[in-house]
Scaffold this motif. Sequence first.
Motif, PDB file in Angstrom:
ATOM      1  N   ILE A  96       0.859  -1.186   0.000  1.00  0.00           N
ATOM      2  CA  ILE A  96       0.000   0.000   0.000  1.00  0.00           C
ATOM      3  C   ILE A  96       0.898   1.240   0.000  1.00  0.00           C
ATOM      4  N   ALA A  97       0.724   2.090  -0.987  1.00  0.00           N
ATOM      5  CA  ALA A  97       1.463   3.359  -1.020  1.00  0.00           C
ATOM      6  C   ALA A  97       0.777   4.357  -0.092  1.00  0.00           C
ATOM      7  N   ALA A  98       1.556   4.990   0.762  1.00  0.00           N
ATOM      8  CA  ALA A  98       1.017   5.996   1.680  1.00  0.00           C
ATOM      9  C   ALA A  98       2.143   6.928   2.106  1.00  0.00           C
ATOM     10  N   THR A  99       1.804   8.180   2.321  1.00  0.00           N
ATOM     11  CA  THR A  99       2.787   9.164   2.780  1.00  0.00           C
ATOM     12  C   THR A  99       2.777   9.193   4.298  1.00  0.00           C
ATOM     13  N   PRO A 128       1.483  12.356  -5.006  1.00  0.00           N
ATOM     14  CA  PRO A 128       1.450  12.188  -6.469  1.00  0.00           C
ATOM     15  C   PRO A 128       2.179  10.927  -6.919  1.00  0.00           C
ATOM     16  N   ASP A 129       3.271  10.585  -6.241  1.00  0.00           N
ATOM     17  CA  ASP A 129       4.030   9.387  -6.606  1.00  0.00           C
ATOM     18  C   ASP A 129       3.253   8.116  -6.291  1.00  0.00           C
ATOM     19  N   GLY A 130       2.426   8.163  -5.246  1.00  0.00           N
ATOM     20  CA  GLY A 130       1.592   7.017  -4.911  1.00  0.00           C
ATOM     21  C   GLY A 130       0.591   6.716  -6.004  1.00  0.00           C
ATOM     22  N   ARG A 131       0.018   7.763  -6.567  1.00  0.00           N
ATOM     23  CA  ARG A 131      -0.920   7.566  -7.682  1.00  0.00           C
ATOM     24  C   ARG A 131      -0.220   6.892  -8.867  1.00  0.00           C
ATOM     25  N   VAL A 132       0.972   7.361  -9.192  1.00  0.00           N
ATOM     26  CA  VAL A 132       1.721   6.791 -10.318  1.00  0.00           C
ATOM     27  C   VAL A 132       2.075   5.333 -10.040  1.00  0.00           C
ATOM     28  N   ALA A 133       2.505   5.057  -8.806  1.00  0.00           N
ATOM     29  CA  ALA A 133       2.878   3.686  -8.448  1.00  0.00           C
ATOM     30  C   ALA A 133       1.685   2.739  -8.567  1.00  0.00           C
TER      31      ALA A 133
END
Length: 347
Positions: free
Chosen positions: A154-157, A188-193
């Motif tokens: 899971i991508a998360a900041t 923004p990088d999470g969306r791309v990933a």
Amino acid sequence: MTFSRGAASKPVFQKPRRLLAGLSAFLASAAATLAILTPQAAQAAAPAELRLDYAYYSPESLVIKRNGWLEQELAPDHTQVKWVLSLGSNRALEYLNSGAIDIGSTAGLAAVLGKANGNPIRAVYIFSRPEWTALVVRKDSPIKTLADLKGKKIAATKGTDPFLFTLRALHTAGLSRDDVEIVNLQHPDGRVALANGQVDAWAGLDPHMAAAQLDDGARLLYRNVDFNTWGFLNARQDFISAHPDTLAHVLKVYEKARLWIAAHPDETAKIVADESKLSLPVARLQLSRNDFSQPQPGERQLAALKAAAPLLVQEQLVKAGTDLNAVIDALIDVQSAQPVIAANGGK
């Protein structure tokens, strides 16, 4: 009567004159010092520069920056305005903690986490009540429930509302951070990933989340508006103490922007789209998920944050023994915004 011409035999009446002159100089110096130390004088001293953030998740900040309202408001005080882009609560909190900015925009629970770990801030205004985060998967993802996330990426900041939202969501399914792999990426990088298949899910943040839905066909796996904490405008405590008049000017302009947004939704959407470099439909979707009607920090935020705070202990994000209720009480400033909101009839 005669006097000696020697240096040691000067007329004695010169000494009182010297004493009086010295006393006068002392009193003048003391008066000047007292003038400097009076609250009135301290409040009158406007800063040469005000540093604050703008963020794509804070529509007011974008409207204010675009229209130059803060520069106009502070022109009589000769205060220059420096705008700094925050890509997430974690960045805004870093800038506040280091003194790079005086005022910054964050999510509520992220502000609690920062305050608990020593960030010298107070929440002085609510810029929105948003549903700005959810757990997002690709349109063709086989993941259907939160339980399906076990063992997934899971991508998360970290340090932001989407990250904390993810942990709370996992807990509702009997999962913890150890049951998944958190990939620390800026929003923004999470969306791309996610779009590239590098992660299985993404803790989205508007407007990027709205763009993923409309442009990528991404699907919102889990939504819970109650797990989205409020949009806080935070100020450093030292700035609040040293420049209360300047803070009042900032809050006045934020109130102006909040009311303007309600009256000009189309113009607001265009500003958000232009600033974030996203489409107008994306900006409109983002704005539809924001409630701008409750700008006053108070009991609702205190209750919501105290209900969410145990997560920070359970996930060991704060030091053991931290009194989070006291931290939250110290964070929420119920006074600073009251005059400007009252001036607008509390609308």
